[in-house]
Design a protein around this motif. Structure first.
Motif, PDB file in Angstrom:
ATOM      1  N   GLN A  51      10.178  -6.147   3.311  1.00  0.00           N
ATOM      2  CA  GLN A  51      11.591  -5.853   3.050  1.00  0.00           C
ATOM      3  C   GLN A  51      11.755  -4.517   2.332  1.00  0.00           C
ATOM      4  O   GLN A  51      12.527  -3.653   2.756  1.00  0.00           O
ATOM      5  CB  GLN A  51      12.194  -6.951   2.181  1.00  0.00           C
ATOM      6  N   GLU A  52      11.045  -4.376   1.214  1.00  0.00           N
ATOM      7  CA  GLU A  52      11.222  -3.169   0.407  1.00  0.00           C
ATOM      8  C   GLU A  52      10.587  -1.960   1.070  1.00  0.00           C
ATOM      9  O   GLU A  52      11.101  -0.838   0.955  1.00  0.00           O
ATOM     10  CB  GLU A  52      10.651  -3.383  -0.987  1.00  0.00           C
ATOM     11  N   ALA A  53       9.475  -2.146   1.785  1.00  0.00           N
ATOM     12  CA  ALA A  53       8.861  -1.025   2.488  1.00  0.00           C
ATOM     13  C   ALA A  53       9.815  -0.458   3.530  1.00  0.00           C
ATOM     14  O   ALA A  53       9.909   0.764   3.708  1.00  0.00           O
ATOM     15  CB  ALA A  53       7.557  -1.471   3.138  1.00  0.00           C
ATOM     16  N   ALA A  54      10.537  -1.323   4.241  1.00  0.00           N
ATOM     17  CA  ALA A  54      11.509  -0.853   5.225  1.00  0.00           C
ATOM     18  C   ALA A  54      12.611  -0.041   4.553  1.00  0.00           C
ATOM     19  O   ALA A  54      13.071   0.975   5.088  1.00  0.00           O
ATOM     20  CB  ALA A  54      12.100  -2.040   5.982  1.00  0.00           C
ATOM     21  N   ARG A  55      13.024  -0.468   3.369  1.00  0.00           N
ATOM     22  CA  ARG A  55      14.065   0.253   2.627  1.00  0.00           C
ATOM     23  C   ARG A  55      13.574   1.611   2.158  1.00  0.00           C
ATOM     24  O   ARG A  55      14.337   2.581   2.086  1.00  0.00           O
ATOM     25  CB  ARG A  55      14.520  -0.573   1.422  1.00  0.00           C
ATOM     26  N   GLN A  56      12.294   1.676   1.812  1.00  0.00           N
ATOM     27  CA  GLN A  56      11.744   2.894   1.217  1.00  0.00           C
ATOM     28  C   GLN A  56      11.090   3.823   2.247  1.00  0.00           C
ATOM     29  O   GLN A  56      10.577   4.873   1.883  1.00  0.00           O
ATOM     30  CB  GLN A  56      10.706   2.519   0.153  1.00  0.00           C
ATOM     31  N   GLY A  57      11.094   3.448   3.510  1.00  0.00           N
ATOM     32  CA  GLY A  57      10.487   4.285   4.526  1.00  0.00           C
ATOM     33  C   GLY A  57       8.972   4.308   4.458  1.00  0.00           C
ATOM     34  O   GLY A  57       8.342   5.354   4.653  1.00  0.00           O
ATOM     35  N   VAL A  58       8.369   3.143   4.177  1.00  0.00           N
ATOM     36  CA  VAL A  58       6.919   3.022   4.015  1.00  0.00           C
ATOM     37  C   VAL A  58       6.375   2.115   5.113  1.00  0.00           C
ATOM     38  O   VAL A  58       6.969   1.087   5.437  1.00  0.00           O
ATOM     39  CB  VAL A  58       6.561   2.443   2.631  1.00  0.00           C
ATOM     40  N   GLU A  59       5.247   2.490   5.692  1.00  0.00           N
ATOM     41  CA  GLU A  59       4.551   1.643   6.656  1.00  0.00           C
ATOM     42  C   GLU A  59       3.424   0.910   5.945  1.00  0.00           C
ATOM     43  O   GLU A  59       2.749   1.478   5.083  1.00  0.00           O
ATOM     44  CB  GLU A  59       3.985   2.500   7.789  1.00  0.00           C
ATOM     45  N   LEU A  60       3.209  -0.351   6.306  1.00  0.00           N
ATOM     46  CA  LEU A  60       2.213  -1.185   5.639  1.00  0.00           C
ATOM     47  C   LEU A  60       1.100  -1.608   6.593  1.00  0.00           C
ATOM     48  O   LEU A  60       1.357  -1.923   7.757  1.00  0.00           O
ATOM     49  CB  LEU A  60       2.864  -2.452   5.062  1.00  0.00           C
ATOM     50  N   LEU A  61      -0.116  -1.627   6.060  1.00  0.00           N
ATOM     51  CA  LEU A  61      -1.266  -2.199   6.741  1.00  0.00           C
ATOM     52  C   LEU A  61      -1.721  -3.415   5.934  1.00  0.00           C
ATOM     53  O   LEU A  61      -2.133  -3.265   4.782  1.00  0.00           O
ATOM     54  CB  LEU A  61      -2.413  -1.187   6.840  1.00  0.00           C
ATOM     55  N   GLY A  85      -7.312   7.114   4.651  1.00  0.00           N
ATOM     56  CA  GLY A  85      -6.555   8.117   3.909  1.00  0.00           C
ATOM     57  C   GLY A  85      -5.127   7.698   3.633  1.00  0.00           C
ATOM     58  O   GLY A  85      -4.207   8.531   3.680  1.00  0.00           O
ATOM     59  N   VAL A  86      -4.924   6.416   3.306  1.00  0.00           N
ATOM     60  CA  VAL A  86      -3.571   5.919   3.044  1.00  0.00           C
ATOM     61  C   VAL A  86      -3.027   6.537   1.764  1.00  0.00           C
ATOM     62  O   VAL A  86      -3.770   7.105   0.953  1.00  0.00           O
ATOM     63  CB  VAL A  86      -3.558   4.381   2.957  1.00  0.00           C
ATOM     64  N   ASP A  87      -1.736   6.408   1.575  1.00  0.00           N
ATOM     65  CA  ASP A  87      -1.077   7.015   0.413  1.00  0.00           C
ATOM     66  C   ASP A  87      -1.170   6.152  -0.838  1.00  0.00           C
ATOM     67  O   ASP A  87      -1.044   6.672  -1.951  1.00  0.00           O
ATOM     68  CB  ASP A  87       0.395   7.292   0.744  1.00  0.00           C
ATOM     69  N   ALA A  88      -1.377   4.839  -0.680  1.00  0.00           N
ATOM     70  CA  ALA A  88      -1.531   3.938  -1.825  1.00  0.00           C
ATOM     71  C   ALA A  88      -2.165   2.644  -1.337  1.00  0.00           C
ATOM     72  O   ALA A  88      -2.072   2.294  -0.160  1.00  0.00           O
ATOM     73  CB  ALA A  88      -0.190   3.647  -2.493  1.00  0.00           C
ATOM     74  N   ILE A  89      -2.808   1.947  -2.281  1.00  0.00           N
ATOM     75  CA  ILE A  89      -3.396   0.641  -2.008  1.00  0.00           C
ATOM     76  C   ILE A  89      -2.813  -0.362  -2.996  1.00  0.00           C
ATOM     77  O   ILE A  89      -2.860  -0.137  -4.207  1.00  0.00           O
ATOM     78  CB  ILE A  89      -4.929   0.662  -2.148  1.00  0.00           C
ATOM     79  N   LEU A  90      -2.265  -1.448  -2.484  1.00  0.00           N
ATOM     80  CA  LEU A  90      -1.771  -2.551  -3.313  1.00  0.00           C
ATOM     81  C   LEU A  90      -2.732  -3.713  -3.105  1.00  0.00           C
ATOM     82  O   LEU A  90      -2.909  -4.179  -1.973  1.00  0.00           O
ATOM     83  CB  LEU A  90      -0.355  -2.968  -2.901  1.00  0.00           C
ATOM     84  N   ILE A  91      -3.359  -4.181  -4.184  1.00  0.00           N
ATOM     85  CA  ILE A  91      -4.411  -5.187  -4.037  1.00  0.00           C
ATOM     86  C   ILE A  91      -4.122  -6.436  -4.853  1.00  0.00           C
ATOM     87  O   ILE A  91      -3.996  -6.372  -6.080  1.00  0.00           O
ATOM     88  CB  ILE A  91      -5.803  -4.596  -4.396  1.00  0.00           C
ATOM     89  N   GLY A  92      -3.976  -7.549  -4.130  1.00  0.00           N
ATOM     90  CA  GLY A  92      -3.991  -8.862  -4.748  1.00  0.00           C
ATOM     91  C   GLY A  92      -5.440  -9.296  -4.831  1.00  0.00           C
ATOM     92  O   GLY A  92      -6.012  -9.816  -3.866  1.00  0.00           O
ATOM     93  N   ALA A  93      -6.071  -9.069  -5.959  1.00  0.00           N
ATOM     94  CA  ALA A  93      -7.524  -9.172  -6.081  1.00  0.00           C
ATOM     95  C   ALA A  93      -8.008 -10.612  -5.984  1.00  0.00           C
ATOM     96  O   ALA A  93      -7.377 -11.530  -6.507  1.00  0.00           O
ATOM     97  CB  ALA A  93      -7.980  -8.556  -7.401  1.00  0.00           C
ATOM     98  N   VAL A  94      -9.153 -10.792  -5.339  1.00  0.00           N
ATOM     99  CA  VAL A  94      -9.764 -12.121  -5.244  1.00  0.00           C
ATOM    100  C   VAL A  94     -10.475 -12.497  -6.533  1.00  0.00           C
ATOM    101  O   VAL A  94     -10.802 -13.671  -6.745  1.00  0.00           O
ATOM    102  CB  VAL A  94     -10.743 -12.206  -4.054  1.00  0.00           C
ATOM    103  N   THR A  95     -10.737 -11.536  -7.398  1.00  0.00           N
ATOM    104  CA  THR A  95     -11.328 -11.794  -8.705  1.00  0.00           C
ATOM    105  C   THR A  95     -10.809 -10.750  -9.676  1.00  0.00           C
ATOM    106  O   THR A  95     -10.568  -9.603  -9.291  1.00  0.00           O
ATOM    107  CB  THR A  95     -12.867 -11.760  -8.649  1.00  0.00           C
ATOM    108  N   SER A  96     -10.653 -11.151 -10.922  1.00  0.00           N
ATOM    109  CA  SER A  96     -10.085 -10.216 -11.899  1.00  0.00           C
ATOM    110  C   SER A  96     -11.121  -9.306 -12.520  1.00  0.00           C
ATOM    111  O   SER A  96     -10.790  -8.217 -13.002  1.00  0.00           O
ATOM    112  CB  SER A  96      -9.374 -10.993 -13.021  1.00  0.00           C
ATOM    113  N   VAL A 281       5.872   3.707  -4.815  1.00  0.00           N
ATOM    114  CA  VAL A 281       6.627   4.856  -4.300  1.00  0.00           C
ATOM    115  C   VAL A 281       6.927   5.857  -5.403  1.00  0.00           C
ATOM    116  O   VAL A 281       6.870   7.081  -5.197  1.00  0.00           O
ATOM    117  CB  VAL A 281       7.938   4.375  -3.634  1.00  0.00           C
ATOM    118  N   SER A 282       7.209   5.355  -6.609  1.00  0.00           N
ATOM    119  CA  SER A 282       7.717   6.229  -7.669  1.00  0.00           C
ATOM    120  C   SER A 282       6.691   6.623  -8.717  1.00  0.00           C
ATOM    121  O   SER A 282       6.894   7.586  -9.453  1.00  0.00           O
ATOM    122  CB  SER A 282       8.893   5.549  -8.378  1.00  0.00           C
ATOM    123  N   ALA A 283       5.566   5.907  -8.823  1.00  0.00           N
ATOM    124  CA  ALA A 283       4.612   6.174  -9.890  1.00  0.00           C
ATOM    125  C   ALA A 283       3.954   7.536  -9.707  1.00  0.00           C
ATOM    126  O   ALA A 283       3.495   7.876  -8.622  1.00  0.00           O
ATOM    127  CB  ALA A 283       3.544   5.089  -9.935  1.00  0.00           C
TER     128      ALA A 283
END
Length: 320
Positions: A51-61, A85-96, A281-283
């Motif tokens: 939802q938010e990626a579509a609003r922000q003009g971001v493509e997700l893998l 060479g992606v622009d950012a990585i968002l990770i829901g980690a399997v271990t902390s 997007v903003s950081a």
């Protein structure tokens, strides 16, 4: 990526969604790594991200590791994202905190901004992190039972069905639950742990009910409570424990509404996902402290359960 139509309402949170980013000449490309989609909770995360990626003009893998013990798979997926060479990585980690994954995340963060997604992550070099304190997720449930059964009232018993020890949220969740139960008449008889796939949690729930057939409360992750609902439906003449869930997915929401579940902790996964995209997007500088919505308690007596935001029933992200 496809456009998602519709919106999920969030309760207890007053965060505006902001306006879409102006279209850029080249769309940003973000990698999203999650433990698995075996639990519907992560479908709500994926939906909020899209939802938010579509609003922000971001493509997700999207990448799914396969479970909380799939550390090697998630490390390999990190490598793929770096190579793309992606622009950012968002990770829901399997271990902390396992050193292999921490090293891989820290290495990736030298080349690409990496953001913690939902799950606790202790790697160095993170650009930011979105998530709630899972002690709060446990505390609100324990405190609810403390109010129902204060010290000095008739004794009550509970069993706790948790996720795997490898996951970063399970330890704080148990600590919070026990803190909330302090000063109550409720005793936790045993804690059970397994990966949060339905098959593993079904086996865990069967074992718990066999060992403690007369327990008053069964407290557990969403797949464990799903399993318990099915098992108890086949035992109409048996003493039925009351059920509490440590987070909300589609089945838990329905079960709160129909009275099969007494209470559940709610951390608004769709809102957290939206916040994650906006943060990425903003950081501009690394080292931001984890932020997230307030944890709230939902009970089956609430009159606004229909407004609790989860992904549409037919939603499933396209995986790499």
């Amino acid at each position: 990526m496809r456009t998602i139509v519709g919106a999920c309402l969030a309760i207890g949170i007053g965060l505006s969604i902001g306006q879409p980013a102006e279209a850029a000449k080249t769309r940003s490309l973000f990698c999203v790594l999650v433990p698995h989609f075996k639990d519907e909770y992560w479908l709500s995360v994926g939906f909020g991200l899209e939802q938010e990626a579509a609003r922000q003009g971001v493509e997700l893998l999207f990448f799914e590791a396969g479970g909380y013990r799939a550390r090697a798979a998630q490390i390999a997926q990190l490598d793929i994202c770096v190579a793309r060479g992606v622009d950012a990585i968002l990770i829901g980690a399997v271990t902390s905190d396992h050193p292999d994954l921490m090293d891989a995340v820290s290495q990736a963060a030298q080349d690409i901004p990496v953001f913690g997604l939902i799950n606790e992550l202790h790697a160095t070099g993170l650009h930011g992190s979105i998530g709630v304190d899972w002690q709060d997720m446990g505390f609100v449930l324990g405190d609810h039972l403390r109010v129902l059964h204060p010290a000095g009232s008739a004794p009550r018993t509970a069993v706790f069905l948790n996720g795997p020890e490898e996951a970063g949220w399970t330890g704080p969740l148990e600590i919070g639950l026990r803190d909330g139960l302090a000063g109550s008449a409720v005793t936790v008889l045993e804690v059970f742990r397994a990966d949060t796939g339905l098959r593993q949690q079904l086996a865990l729930t069967e074992t718990a009910l066999e060992r403690h057939p007369d327990v008053n409360y069964l407290i557990g992750n969403a797949p464990a409570i799903e399993a318990a609902i099915g098992l108890l439906a086949n035992r109409p003449d048996a003493e039925r424990p009351l059920l509490l869930a440590t987070y909300v997915n589609h089945t838990i929401k329905r079960s709160l509404m129909n009275g099969n579940v007494l209470a559940a902790s709610f951390d608004d996964p769709i809102l957290q996902a939206r916040m994650s995209i906006r943060q990425a997007v903003s950081a501009t500088t690394p080292g931001q402290r984890p932020i997230g919505p307030e944890v709230v308690l939902l009970t089956n007596s609430d009159d606004n359960l229909g407004q609790v935001g989860i992904s549409p029933a037919e939603y499933f992200p396209s995986l790499q």
